[in-house]
Motif scaffolding. Structure first.
Motif, PDB file in Angstrom:
ATOM      1  N   THR A 165       3.499   9.739  15.305  1.00  0.00           N
ATOM      2  CA  THR A 165       3.157  10.830  16.212  1.00  0.00           C
ATOM      3  C   THR A 165       2.802  12.086  15.419  1.00  0.00           C
ATOM      4  OG1 THR A 165       4.763   9.926  17.781  1.00  0.00           O
ATOM      5  CG2 THR A 165       3.978  12.163  18.190  1.00  0.00           C
ATOM      6  N   ARG A 166       3.591  12.349  14.395  1.00  0.00           N
ATOM      7  CA  ARG A 166       3.330  13.499  13.542  1.00  0.00           C
ATOM      8  C   ARG A 166       1.980  13.349  12.840  1.00  0.00           C
ATOM      9  NH1 ARG A 166       2.566  18.400  12.445  1.00  0.00           N
ATOM     10  NH2 ARG A 166       2.989  19.069  10.311  1.00  0.00           N
ATOM     11  N   LEU A 167       1.673  12.147  12.397  1.00  0.00           N
ATOM     12  CA  LEU A 167       0.390  11.895  11.742  1.00  0.00           C
ATOM     13  C   LEU A 167      -0.762  12.230  12.685  1.00  0.00           C
ATOM     14  CD1 LEU A 167      -0.899  10.603   9.123  1.00  0.00           C
ATOM     15  CD2 LEU A 167      -0.995   8.478  10.431  1.00  0.00           C
ATOM     16  N   MET A 168      -0.665  11.782  13.935  1.00  0.00           N
ATOM     17  CA  MET A 168      -1.728  12.055  14.910  1.00  0.00           C
ATOM     18  C   MET A 168      -1.812  13.541  15.227  1.00  0.00           C
ATOM     19  SD  MET A 168      -1.324   8.798  17.479  1.00  0.00           S
ATOM     20  CE  MET A 168      -1.707   7.134  16.903  1.00  0.00           C
ATOM     21  N   GLN A 169      -0.669  14.199  15.226  1.00  0.00           N
ATOM     22  CA  GLN A 169      -0.656  15.643  15.443  1.00  0.00           C
ATOM     23  C   GLN A 169      -1.410  16.358  14.329  1.00  0.00           C
ATOM     24  OE1 GLN A 169       3.147  17.589  14.937  1.00  0.00           O
ATOM     25  NE2 GLN A 169       2.757  18.987  16.637  1.00  0.00           N
ATOM     26  N   VAL A 170      -1.222  15.907  13.098  1.00  0.00           N
ATOM     27  CA  VAL A 170      -1.903  16.543  11.967  1.00  0.00           C
ATOM     28  C   VAL A 170      -3.411  16.292  12.033  1.00  0.00           C
ATOM     29  CG1 VAL A 170      -2.113  16.597   9.446  1.00  0.00           C
ATOM     30  CG2 VAL A 170       0.146  16.495  10.502  1.00  0.00           C
ATOM     31  N   TYR A 171      -3.821  15.114  12.505  1.00  0.00           N
ATOM     32  CA  TYR A 171      -5.254  14.878  12.716  1.00  0.00           C
ATOM     33  C   TYR A 171      -5.841  15.967  13.615  1.00  0.00           C
ATOM     34  CZ  TYR A 171      -5.949  10.237  10.621  1.00  0.00           C
ATOM     35  OH  TYR A 171      -6.094   9.187   9.739  1.00  0.00           O
ATOM     36  N   HIS A 172      -5.091  16.294  14.673  1.00  0.00           N
ATOM     37  CA  HIS A 172      -5.554  17.327  15.595  1.00  0.00           C
ATOM     38  C   HIS A 172      -5.494  18.709  14.960  1.00  0.00           C
ATOM     39  CE1 HIS A 172      -5.846  19.941  19.049  1.00  0.00           C
ATOM     40  NE2 HIS A 172      -4.567  20.267  18.989  1.00  0.00           N
ATOM     41  N   GLU A 173      -4.393  19.002  14.271  1.00  0.00           N
ATOM     42  CA  GLU A 173      -4.212  20.336  13.685  1.00  0.00           C
ATOM     43  C   GLU A 173      -5.290  20.676  12.661  1.00  0.00           C
ATOM     44  OE1 GLU A 173       0.628  20.989  13.775  1.00  0.00           O
ATOM     45  OE2 GLU A 173      -0.271  19.934  12.091  1.00  0.00           O
ATOM     46  N   LYS A 224       2.352  17.639   4.126  1.00  0.00           N
ATOM     47  CA  LYS A 224       2.570  18.296   5.414  1.00  0.00           C
ATOM     48  C   LYS A 224       3.975  17.977   5.915  1.00  0.00           C
ATOM     49  CE  LYS A 224      -1.478  20.232   6.060  1.00  0.00           C
ATOM     50  NZ  LYS A 224      -1.990  20.035   4.718  1.00  0.00           N
ATOM     51  N   PRO A 225       4.616  18.920   6.590  1.00  0.00           N
ATOM     52  CA  PRO A 225       5.973  18.690   7.091  1.00  0.00           C
ATOM     53  C   PRO A 225       6.069  17.398   7.898  1.00  0.00           C
ATOM     54  CG  PRO A 225       5.333  20.971   7.430  1.00  0.00           C
ATOM     55  CD  PRO A 225       4.112  20.259   6.949  1.00  0.00           C
ATOM     56  N   GLY A 226       7.060  16.593   7.554  1.00  0.00           N
ATOM     57  CA  GLY A 226       7.259  15.318   8.231  1.00  0.00           C
ATOM     58  C   GLY A 226       6.533  14.166   7.589  1.00  0.00           C
ATOM     59  N   LEU A 227       5.594  14.465   6.678  1.00  0.00           N
ATOM     60  CA  LEU A 227       4.811  13.402   6.026  1.00  0.00           C
ATOM     61  C   LEU A 227       4.997  13.426   4.504  1.00  0.00           C
ATOM     62  CD1 LEU A 227       1.457  13.702   8.039  1.00  0.00           C
ATOM     63  CD2 LEU A 227       3.383  12.160   8.471  1.00  0.00           C
ATOM     64  N   GLU A 228       6.063  14.007   4.059  1.00  0.00           N
ATOM     65  CA  GLU A 228       6.288  14.147   2.616  1.00  0.00           C
ATOM     66  C   GLU A 228       6.435  12.799   1.916  1.00  0.00           C
ATOM     67  OE1 GLU A 228       8.190  17.756   4.650  1.00  0.00           O
ATOM     68  OE2 GLU A 228       8.103  15.586   4.971  1.00  0.00           O
TER      69      GLU A 228
END
Length: 524
Positions: free
Chosen positions: A184-192, A217-221
């Motif tokens: 979910t975080r990965l998809m959020q970063v795609y958007h960000e 990126k935070p959460g993807l370290e």
């Protein structure tokens, strides 16, 4: 203020399509009348739940629906005919009614099975939009006529079109995430960072360029290389789709995830806070409510067509095995192995002398009988210490069995979550989608598993020696104990999360309160 639904007719079936018992499930006449008896007004909170139709997504969605209905919500589940039939068999119409669940059957998605990746979420999501269009029109008709309709929507994250549906109905929309928080975080970063990502052209170096944006990126370290990222190149259509999914998540009134905070704490926090340097909207509220599946509500649920049931046979066989002795092998409902690959894995199992339970599906017609694909004499040589089945198995109960010592998994999220829920360390054998990403997380962050090969290596065939090396590594006393210890710690945390006062139990209460006390819909 949002309009409260009093009643809604949710099953409009022609008599020849389903048994008469299904036609009894009519919210207008049954659930609506019960609401009037209970509340005196007919007012109730009705949640329109539209889950993805694949097995790994749909089964936990139904368990979530049970949990929500137990806390006072009336749930309208939108699905296709074969799932409706399965629900009828598993629960019975009367059982569904007692649970506060009802079913809206939509037309089966028109998917060409010959297309590459025909049953990928991208294709299914597009086709389900068309399947749900008549439902949308009926609900809009109810709204215009001043008739009752749902008070809230919970739709799978891949159903990006649900945003428009909810806006037209003027009801809150929550995104249901059956994947991991890290995904979910990965998809959020795609958007960000979509503007930055769009600057990187397709070509040999595109994945490396994207990795430089995602890494750190935070959460993807935990990302270690470009190959950790799912392959979503622009030419495949996945790039634009994932960006839209990320946008749909971030503009939802809340994000409901089948995970728990203690398993993915950094990712959950990062979803809430977003990334510095991005001007895109971040997720409003996050509800990690998992693990949804537990033994108390276990049912041997199969929503896969034309599949024999091997569950009883497996459980009977496991009862005869010593504690912590069996390697469970299952690659989910989508992975199809070629004969050559099956041969490499079988010979490695044979040489390892490891006791095993192997679920080798023939559902996709890649073989008729086991002798067609297994090495000659394999079943005879492993008789007594191994069992190979080709039918459906209720994985939750298998992983909970005390004889299971490890899990050879494709690292789909449901399998990872269920494995950690019962403290079973993983030997990861990812095949596609976000499975390599999950495998890296299991190894690097959870430290509760190993990979059959390094995630960087995505060659089509894994040879016998690689499997043998993985089995040996997994069974080494020091490493094996460490993996088992870490997996067991997450099992304890999972149990605590869903207990009274636990993080997930409180998240469900907060979700229910949020649905019953909706705030303003985002202006986007």
């Amino acid at each position: 203020m949002y309009r409260l639904a009093l009643r809604i007719s949710v099953v409009e079936l022609r008599p020849k399509e389903f048994p008469r018992s299904w036609r009894l499930l009519n919210m207008e006449t049954i659930v609506g009348s019960r609401d009037r008896e209970e509340n005196g007004t007919g007012n109730s909170h009705h949640l329109l739940f539209i889950p993805m139709i694949m097995q790994a997504h749909f089964a936990p969605a139904i368990r979530l629906a049970e949990k929500l209905s137990a806390r006072g919500l009336k749930i309208i589940i939108v699905t296709i005919s074969k799932h409706a039939e399965s629900l009828n068999k598993i629960y019975t119409p009367e059982g569904l009614l007692k649970l506060g669940l009802s079913v809206e059957v939509v037309e089966d998605p028109k998917i060409d099975p010959k297309l590459p990746g025909a049953w990928s979420p991208l294709n299914v999501a597009k086709c389900m939009e068309e399947s749900c269009r008549p439902l949308q029109q009926r609900l809009l008709g109810k709204k215009k006529a001043g008739s009752p309709y749902p008070t809230c929507m919970l739709a799978d994250k891949f159903f990006t079109w649900s945003k428009e549906y909810a806006e037209q109905l003027d009801i809150p929309r929550y995104a249901y995430i059956s994947y991991a928080a890290v995904t979910t975080r990965l998809m959020q970063v795609y958007h960000e960072f979509e503007d930055d990502l769009k600057q990187i052209p397709d070509g040999p170096g595109w994945q490396r360029g994207w990795y430089e944006i995602f890494h750190g990126k935070p959460g993807l370290e935990f990302l270690s290389s470009a190959s950790d990222l799912p392959g979503v190149s622009r030419s495949s259509g996945w790039f634009d789709f994932v960006i839209e999914v990320g946008r749909t998540i971030c503009t939802a009134d809340g994000v409901v995830m089948n995970s728990f905070s203690e398993l993915e704490s950094k990712a959950v926090e990062a979803i809430r806070n977003g990334s510095s340097g991005s001007r895109r909207q971040k997720a409003t509220r996050v509800f990690p409510i998992g693990p949804i599946s537990d033994l108390r509500s276990f049912r041997n649920e199969s929503y896969v067509s034309n599949t024999d049931d091997s569950h009883a046979e497996c459980m009977e066989w496991l009862e005869k095995q010593p504690t912590k002795s069996v390697l469970y092998v299952c690659l989910g409902s989508q992975v199809v192995l070629e004969k050559e690959q099956i041969g490499h894995f079988a010979r490695a199992l044979d040489a390892s002398q490891q006791t095993f339970l192997w679920v080798l599906s023939k559902r996709r017609g890649n073989f008729s009988i086991l002798d067609d694909v297994l090495p000659e004499g394999f079943l005879t040589r492993t008789c007594g210490r191994g069992l190979v089945v080709t039918g459906w198995v209720g994985q939750l109960q298998v992983l909970a069995h005390p004889s299971v010592v490890g899990f050879v998994s494709h690292c789909g999220w449901q399998s990872v979550l269920e494995s950690m829920t019962f403290g079973v360390p993983i030997i990861g054998w990812p095949h596609g989608a976000e499975q390599h990403f999950n495998c890296r997380y299991v190894q690097q962050v959870l430290k509760a598993g190993i990979g059959i090969r390094d995630v960087d290596n995505r060659a089509l065939i894994v040879d016998q020696l690689e499997f043998e090396n993985a089995f040996k590594l997994f069974s080494r006393e020091k490493l094996g104990k460490a993996l088992a210890f870490n997996a067991a710690s997450f099992a304890r945390k999972a149990a605590a999360a869903v207990s009274r006062g636990g993080s997930s139990n409180e998240a469900i209460d907060e979700l229910i309160e949020s649905i019953k006390q909706p705030r303003e819909i985002h202006e986007n």
